[in-house]
Write an enzyme that holds these catalytic residues in place. Structure first.
Site, PDB file in Angstrom:
ATOM      1  N   SER A   1       0.821  -1.214   0.000  1.00 31.82           N
ATOM      2  CA  SER A   1       0.000   0.000   0.000  1.00 31.82           C
ATOM      3  C   SER A   1       0.855   1.265   0.000  1.00 31.82           C
ATOM      4  O   SER A   1       1.606   1.513  -0.922  1.00 31.82           O
ATOM      5  CB  SER A   1      -0.949  -0.043   1.204  1.00 31.82           C
ATOM      6  OG  SER A   1      -1.902   0.981   1.158  1.00 31.82           O
TER       7      SER A   1
ATOM      8  N   ASP B   1      -1.028   1.355  -4.058  1.00 32.84           N
ATOM      9  CA  ASP B   1      -1.913   0.366  -4.670  1.00 32.84           C
ATOM     10  C   ASP B   1      -3.267   0.957  -5.044  1.00 32.84           C
ATOM     11  O   ASP B   1      -4.187   0.237  -5.431  1.00 32.84           O
ATOM     12  CB  ASP B   1      -2.088  -0.857  -3.770  1.00 32.84           C
ATOM     13  CG  ASP B   1      -2.868  -0.560  -2.494  1.00 32.84           C
ATOM     14  OD1 ASP B   1      -2.888   0.604  -2.051  1.00 32.84           O
ATOM     15  OD2 ASP B   1      -3.455  -1.503  -1.923  1.00 32.84           O
TER      16      ASP B   1
END
Length: 444
Positions: free
Chosen positions: A102, A243
């Site tokens: 992430s 992401d």
């Protein structure tokens, strides 16, 4: 059962250090594959990744694991997390995997798992997979080993899906939009989708080299986006993370707009059109009290959950709500997606901008936040929140705030951090109390 591998958002850690090793990825592929081998059809897993250098290694290990237990693999290449969730469901796959950490730096990586419905796995499913990780895998017979195939049109499929969430009657013609893709998974799809809808696009963070994901760019570092929006005279700036499942917005004046303001904008907009479900917006304990007060003006409730978009989504499904998210920019619009989707959320913001025909600074400023401060303290092991001097500092702060504020202190589920947040009417008091608790945590 205490979970050894899974945190609040899958498995995450420093690459080539347990648990984020190729060996673990191989075992996860075998364990998750075994768990989802149900029925007598040919089983399939969809795998996407962001742009980290270690993604190649983790992808190869996962492919080997899944194939060894008899599951076919579909490789998407670099794709946003929400795209993997969407394609898992649309391709009738048994399982979806996103290789990403992430918003973390390049040297971290992670593994997120999605069920056949496109939703992140439940705690129960993760515990079951953890139990399988401790056992010898049940390998497929030689003739039943899985195959791997890379599909070339995954990017186009997701762009088409994202555009379908934007109202057909609207276009982005005349809007100058800066989009920062964090040198991450959305570096192609986000600029393409905006351009196809008619926008004048200025892309940032679209030259990944494996090492520069989230590096001084994206939703956690909006400084370059702010500068570019103001310098270019853009109407708005959108920042995604590595992401692309979270969104932070910058208005035309360079002011950063967080997820609380975005939830207020989308939630009240849905309510006016009669599209809001469940009579409430779902957010976490970290969301500002000002959001709650703003929604109440339109007779919209606010349901709070533990920190983590998975918990927001669980509450949304339980309560029948279709708008939820986190202050950090995870915005979940369940009419469109099964997880946070930064691009889809951004398109809803842009739709409001087009419809209202007002500057972003007016459209996006939904409420004045109550003074709130969040600081992170890194620790080297153990349980800092269990120590007496830390407990005493927390108790003293709670007593001083009383009913005029809130204190939220938690251990991060993805990093060795203690997150300390305080909220109240007196900004100076809030800062002092946060600093005192942080000092207590760091003292050991």
């Amino acid at each position: 059962m205490t979970r050894k591998f899974f945190g609040t958002d899958g498995i995450r850690g420093l690459t080539n250090s347990p648990p984020m090793t190729a060996e673990t990825a191989l075992k996860v592929g075998q364990a998750a594959g075994t768990y989802f081998l149900r029925g007598d059809h040919r089983h399939r897993v969809v795998i996407g990744k962001d742009t980290r250098l270690s993604g190649y290694m983790m992808e190869s290990a996962l492919v080997a694991g899944f194939a060894s237990v008899g599951m076919d693999v579909v490789l998407l290449g670099p794709m946003p997390t929400p795209a993997v969730a969407m394609l898992t469901k649309s391709m009738r796959a048994d399982l979806g995997v996103m290789i990403s950490a992430s918003h973390n730096p390049f040297y971290d990586n992670g593994i997120k798992l999605f069920g056949p419905d496109g939703y992140k796995l439940s705690d129960e499913a993760e515990r079951a997979i953890e139990r399988l990780l401790e056992k010898e895998p049940r390998l497929a017979k030689s003739e039943m080993i899985g195959r791997a195939k890379r599909i070339d049109d995954a990017r186009g499929r997701y762009v088409h899906f994202a555009k379908s969430t934007f109202p057909d009657r609207l276009r982005l013609d005349g809007l100058k939009i800066v989009v920062d893709c964090a040198n991450g998974a959305a570096y192609h799809v986000a600029p393409d989708a905006l351009w196809e809808l008619g926008a004048d696009v200025i892309p940032l963070g679209v030259k990944p080299n494996g090492l520069n994901i989230n590096d001084a760019c994206g939703s956690t570092h909006p400084e370059l986006l702010r500068e570019t929006v103001v310098a270019s005279g853009a109407d708005i700036g959108l920042a995604l993370d590595g992401d692309a499942d979270r969104l932070i917005v910058v208005d035309e004046k360079g002011k950063v707009i967080d997820g609380d303001q975005l939830m207020a904008l989308v939630g009240t907009g849905y309510a006016r059109r009669g599209d809001l479900k469940g009579g409430a917006v779902v957010a976490t304990v970290m969301s500002n009290l000002g959001l709650e007060q703003r929604l109440a003006k339109d007779k919209i409730g606010l349901k709070r959950t533990a920190v983590g978009d998975r918990y927001v989504l669980e509450e949304m499904r339980t309560s029948g709500c279709n708008v939820g998210g986190e202050q950090s920019g995870h915005i979940i619009l369940s009419d469109h997606a099964t997880t946070g989707d930064g691009l889809v959320a951004g398109l809803q913001v842009l739709a409001a901008l087009v419809e209202e025909q007002k500057p972003a600074s007016e459209v996006l400023h939904q409420f004045d936040p109550v003074p709130q401060l969040l600081k992170n303290v890194r620790f080297n092991g153990g349980e800092p929140l269990a120590r007496k001097h830390v407990k005493d500092a927390i108790a003293a702060a709670e007593a001083e705030l009383g009913k005029k504020g809130r204190l939220v202190i938690r251990k991060s589920g993805t990093e060795p951090l203690i997150r300390v947040m305080a909220e109240g009417n007196d900004a100076a008091q809030v800062e002092r109390l946060v600093d005192e608790i942080c000092a207590a945590v760091a003292a050991d």
